[in-house]
Write an enzyme that holds these catalytic residues in place. Structure first.
Site, PDB file in Angstrom:
ATOM      1  CG  HIS A  46      -1.910  -1.041   1.336  1.00  0.00           C
ATOM      2  ND1 HIS A  46      -2.731  -1.241   0.198  1.00  0.00           N
ATOM      3  CD2 HIS A  46      -2.442  -1.887   2.155  1.00  0.00           C
ATOM      4  CE1 HIS A  46      -3.697  -2.042   0.533  1.00  0.00           C
ATOM      5  NE2 HIS A  46      -3.639  -2.553   1.620  1.00  0.00           N
TER       6      HIS A  46
ATOM      7  CG  ASP B 158      -3.408  -8.128   0.862  1.00  0.00           C
ATOM      8  OD1 ASP B 158      -2.547  -8.384   1.803  1.00  0.00           O
ATOM      9  OD2 ASP B 158      -4.417  -7.382   1.031  1.00  0.00           O
TER      10      ASP B 158
ATOM     11  CG  HIS C 207      -6.837  -4.824   2.037  1.00  0.00           C
ATOM     12  ND1 HIS C 207      -6.240  -5.686   2.921  1.00  0.00           N
ATOM     13  CD2 HIS C 207      -8.044  -4.630   2.553  1.00  0.00           C
ATOM     14  CE1 HIS C 207      -7.125  -5.867   4.155  1.00  0.00           C
ATOM     15  NE2 HIS C 207      -8.124  -5.172   3.816  1.00  0.00           N
TER      16      HIS C 207
ATOM     17  CG  ASP D 234      -5.413  -9.595   3.506  1.00  0.00           C
ATOM     18  OD1 ASP D 234      -5.047 -10.195   2.591  1.00  0.00           O
ATOM     19  OD2 ASP D 234      -5.237  -8.718   3.918  1.00  0.00           O
TER      20      ASP D 234
END
Length: 375
Positions: free
Chosen positions: A136, A173, A175, A260
């Protein structure tokens, strides 16, 4: 793995926001990005005797010049100053304690060492169990628990210092890998594919319309999935991702590996289990074997379920190494049996929409819609 990775402290409240009104009603609680899930991964590897069968690659501190290939000097100075004092926040939801700068350098350096080991032939592939995560982190700020972008820095190192020409990065991931997308958005030498929960985090990125710009147009591939996707949906998505990666003919394959999307993770709404991650690893490993003699570097990102992330990680490392440990996933039978683990029509539609968005772009340099190609 290095014990110092576990010494990174992200604070006490996992859903922090920069407003006192929000925090007024938030009782302090341990931050979800804690050392536990990562330390328990390492512990399981040790207890089931997997670690003793692997080649351990010691991390080193990434040089500042390597980090500056992506991040701005102003941002780095900000991190260094706050790290030398009381800590702070790298930007948006990227809190850290004193000393975090050195730990972040060690995480990036660990991935660079993994790349070195694979490209030199010391190992065939590598799993980098590092912390804090990185995908990120953007050029001039940290985001989503990430301070510096480990995989982007290592990919740039591979190209600029080790002579690698083409790289494929697949991010699964839950996200969106917004920072990695930013790093290579105008590049035609790095293909970036992100499989993520639609507009989960960040909510302003990861759309199918984000296909790159300039020379990089057609080399950025987002596959946003609806909440509730399980093994079948991820199998469809990873097939599309691997088709794009193989068409890129990479000299090195890299993976941003978050756990996740797993059923029990507190920060996602997906239904994956350890065999899902085993399946995705097998498919990506196949691309690496067909394109670049198996050169594959898997980089740890998210995954916040302390009791389940270790079994997902073990599945990945077993598939990478070809070894089988004595440990068994005690949740696997139950999670396999969850309703709608099979690919659902609306999930297939999401994958098809992503493929079509990329294939319809005028500058696409690959034909992902070729009849018979798995999508």
């Amino acid at each position: 793995w290095h014990e110092l990775y576990a010494w990174h402290f992200a604070g006490m409240t996992p859903y922090d926001r920069p407003t006192s009104n929000f925090m007024k009603w938030m009782q302090p609680i341990a931050h979800v990005e804690s050392p536990e899930s990562k330390r328990r991964i390492h512990s399981l590897f040790e207890v089931c005797r997997m670690e003793s069968q692997l080649v351990r690659v010691a991390p080193v501190l990434a040089e500042e010049d390597a980090i500056l290939r992506f991040h701005t000097a102003e941002y780095i100075q900000k991190l260094k100053k706050m790290s030398a004092n009381d800590g702070g926040d790298g930007g948006e939801s990227a809190p850290f304690s004193p000393g975090a700068w050195e730990i972040a350098r060690l995480a990036a350096g660990g991935v660079m060492q993994g790349v070195d080991a694979v490209l030199s032939g010391k190992v065939r592939n590598a799993y980098c169990l590092v912390r804090p995560p990185g995908h990120h982190a953007e050029r001039d700020r940290g985001r989503g628990f990430c301070l510096i972008n480990n995989i982007a820095i290592a990919a740039m190192y591979a190209q600029q210092s080790l002579g690698v020409k083409r790289i494929a990065i697949i991010d699964w991931d839950v996200h969106h890998g917004n920072g990695t997308q930013q790093a290579f958005y105008d590049s035609d030498s790095v293909l970036f594919v992100s499989i993520h929960q639609d507009r989960q985090y960040p909510q302003d990125s990861g759309l199918t319309t984000e296909v790159g710009e300039g020379k990089g147009r057609g080399f950025n591939f987002n596959i946003p999935l609806p909440p509730g996707c399980g093994h079948g949906a991820y199998e469809a998505a990873i097939k599309a991702a691997c088709a794009a990666a193989e068409d890129h003919k990479p000299d090195l394959v890299m993976v941003s590996c978050g756990f996740d999307p797993a059923w029990t993770d507190p920060l996602g709404a997906m239904m994956c289990h350890s065999d899902t991650f085993r399946m995705m690893t097998k498919m990506v490993k196949g691309v690496a074997e067909r394109c670049c003699s198996g050169k594959l570097v898997v980089v740890h990102e998210g995954g916040y379920s302390p009791h389940y992330a270790p079994f997902c990680a073990l599945a990945v490392v077993e598939e990478l190494s070809g070894l089988k440990s004595d440990a068994e996933d005690p949740y696997l039978k139950e999670f396999r049996g969850l309703g709608q683990q099979e690919l659902q029509p609306h999930q297939q539609q999401a994958v098809d929409t992503a493929v079509k968005a990329l294939a319809d772009d005028e500058s696409l340099r690959r034909d992902l819609a070729t009849p018979g190609r798995p999508v």
